[in-house]
Write a protein that holds these residues in place. Sequence first.
Motif, mmCIF file in Angstrom:
data_model
loop_
_atom_site.group_PDB
_atom_site.id
_atom_site.type_symbol
_atom_site.label_atom_id
_atom_site.label_comp_id
_atom_site.label_asym_id
_atom_site.label_seq_id
_atom_site.Cartn_x
_atom_site.Cartn_y
_atom_site.Cartn_z
ATOM 1 N N LEU A 149 0.811 -1.219 0.000
ATOM 2 C CA LEU A 149 0.000 0.000 0.000
ATOM 3 C C LEU A 149 0.845 1.272 0.000
ATOM 4 C CD1 LEU A 149 -2.699 -1.103 2.584
ATOM 5 C CD2 LEU A 149 -3.051 -0.724 0.139
ATOM 6 N N VAL A 150 1.933 1.289 0.760
ATOM 7 C CA VAL A 150 2.728 2.514 0.880
ATOM 8 C C VAL A 150 4.043 2.444 0.111
ATOM 9 C CG1 VAL A 150 1.730 3.085 3.116
ATOM 10 C CG2 VAL A 150 3.883 1.828 3.027
ATOM 11 N N GLY A 151 4.402 1.278 -0.371
ATOM 12 C CA GLY A 151 5.659 1.104 -1.087
ATOM 13 C C GLY A 151 6.738 0.579 -0.149
ATOM 14 N N PRO A 152 7.675 -0.193 -0.673
ATOM 15 C CA PRO A 152 8.687 -0.833 0.172
ATOM 16 C C PRO A 152 9.599 0.159 0.900
ATOM 17 C CG PRO A 152 9.141 -1.235 -2.157
ATOM 18 C CD PRO A 152 7.825 -0.554 -2.078
ATOM 19 N N GLN A 153 9.944 1.258 0.262
ATOM 20 C CA GLN A 153 10.838 2.243 0.887
ATOM 21 C C GLN A 153 10.172 2.890 2.102
ATOM 22 O OE1 GLN A 153 13.955 2.806 -0.090
ATOM 23 N NE2 GLN A 153 14.413 4.439 1.338
ATOM 24 N N LEU A 154 8.954 3.308 1.952
ATOM 25 C CA LEU A 154 8.226 3.955 3.038
ATOM 26 C C LEU A 154 7.866 2.941 4.126
ATOM 27 C CD1 LEU A 154 7.316 6.770 3.747
ATOM 28 C CD2 LEU A 154 5.197 6.362 2.523
ATOM 29 N N ALA A 155 7.558 1.711 3.726
ATOM 30 C CA ALA A 155 7.191 0.671 4.692
ATOM 31 C C ALA A 155 8.334 0.353 5.648
ATOM 32 C CB ALA A 155 6.748 -0.591 3.963
ATOM 33 N N MET A 156 9.575 0.537 5.210
ATOM 34 C CA MET A 156 10.725 0.268 6.082
ATOM 35 C C MET A 156 10.850 1.301 7.193
ATOM 36 S SD MET A 156 13.640 -1.006 3.332
ATOM 37 C CE MET A 156 14.764 0.146 4.009
ATOM 38 N N HIS A 157 10.264 2.483 7.013
ATOM 39 C CA HIS A 157 10.464 3.581 7.948
ATOM 40 C C HIS A 157 9.202 4.031 8.672
ATOM 41 C CE1 HIS A 157 14.541 3.934 6.498
ATOM 42 N NE2 HIS A 157 14.058 3.820 5.277
ATOM 43 N N CYS A 158 8.078 3.402 8.362
ATOM 44 C CA CYS A 158 6.840 3.753 9.055
ATOM 45 C C CYS A 158 5.931 2.536 9.118
ATOM 46 C CB CYS A 158 6.146 4.914 8.360
ATOM 47 S SG CYS A 158 5.511 4.534 6.730
ATOM 48 N N GLN A 159 4.984 2.594 10.047
ATOM 49 C CA GLN A 159 4.044 1.485 10.175
ATOM 50 C C GLN A 159 2.724 1.990 10.745
ATOM 51 O OE1 GLN A 159 6.133 -1.174 12.745
ATOM 52 N NE2 GLN A 159 5.298 -0.303 14.591
ATOM 53 N N PRO A 160 1.637 1.279 10.448
ATOM 54 C CA PRO A 160 0.354 1.680 11.025
ATOM 55 C C PRO A 160 0.362 1.401 12.520
ATOM 56 C CG PRO A 160 0.116 -0.377 9.802
ATOM 57 C CD PRO A 160 1.520 0.095 9.591
ATOM 58 N N THR A 204 -3.669 6.100 12.213
ATOM 59 C CA THR A 204 -2.491 6.714 12.824
ATOM 60 C C THR A 204 -1.270 5.940 12.354
ATOM 61 O OG1 THR A 204 -3.772 7.331 14.771
ATOM 62 C CG2 THR A 204 -1.382 7.335 15.000
ATOM 63 N N ILE A 205 -0.294 6.674 11.817
ATOM 64 C CA ILE A 205 0.930 6.080 11.289
ATOM 65 C C ILE A 205 2.104 6.594 12.101
ATOM 66 C CG2 ILE A 205 2.429 5.844 9.267
ATOM 67 C CD1 ILE A 205 0.001 6.486 7.524
ATOM 68 N N GLY A 206 2.992 5.698 12.484
ATOM 69 C CA GLY A 206 4.212 6.074 13.191
ATOM 70 C C GLY A 206 5.387 6.062 12.235
ATOM 71 N N ALA A 207 6.251 7.064 12.348
ATOM 72 C CA ALA A 207 7.430 7.159 11.489
ATOM 73 C C ALA A 207 8.676 7.260 12.361
ATOM 74 C CB ALA A 207 7.333 8.366 10.564
ATOM 75 N N LYS A 208 9.793 6.712 11.879
ATOM 76 C CA LYS A 208 11.041 6.659 12.642
ATOM 77 C C LYS A 208 11.677 8.023 12.848
ATOM 78 C CE LYS A 208 12.919 2.190 11.255
ATOM 79 N NZ LYS A 208 14.025 1.557 10.572
#
Length: 159
Positions: free
Chosen positions: A42-53, A62-66
């Motif tokens: 849904l968000v792409g592999p690059q973004l998925a590595m640095h954020c999560q629902p 609500t999404i958390g980002a590093k």
Amino acid sequence: MEVLKSPLLSGATPLSQCLDDLEHQWNRKGSSATLWRDWPHLVGPQLAMHCQPLALHGKRLTIGAKHPYWCQVLQYSRTQLLANFRSAGFAIRDLHIQRRHIATAPVLEREEEIWARHPSRYDVHGTGCCPACGSPAPAGEMALWGHCGFCRRSSLSGQ
């Protein structure tokens, strides 16, 4: 012998049916389990590595980002992300972005990488004579333990 039928068991659902129902709910479009499962898509592999629902409350995700950088990327990608969620069957209308430390699973070495440098590999480290028993042994074992693997095992067992 007569089998008694309990009124409590007459309405019981078989376990297989319960498991099938549970699997159906998990695979239902728009469920939070499906969101977690499909997150990288849904968000792409690059973004998925640095954020999560983090939470899905009604139509608000609500999404958390590093890192603040990734919070900013999420803000700029908000419209595209909402469109991706809607096209995947999620009724998400709002995104709430938070800075969160996201624990990542440790990267485990593959068995081939471990075996490639294992001390018992005579083809990698060469051979020599064990100073304890005088037997031929892989040089990697002697460099690591000071003697061969058999002598090491004996010393660890207290013999």
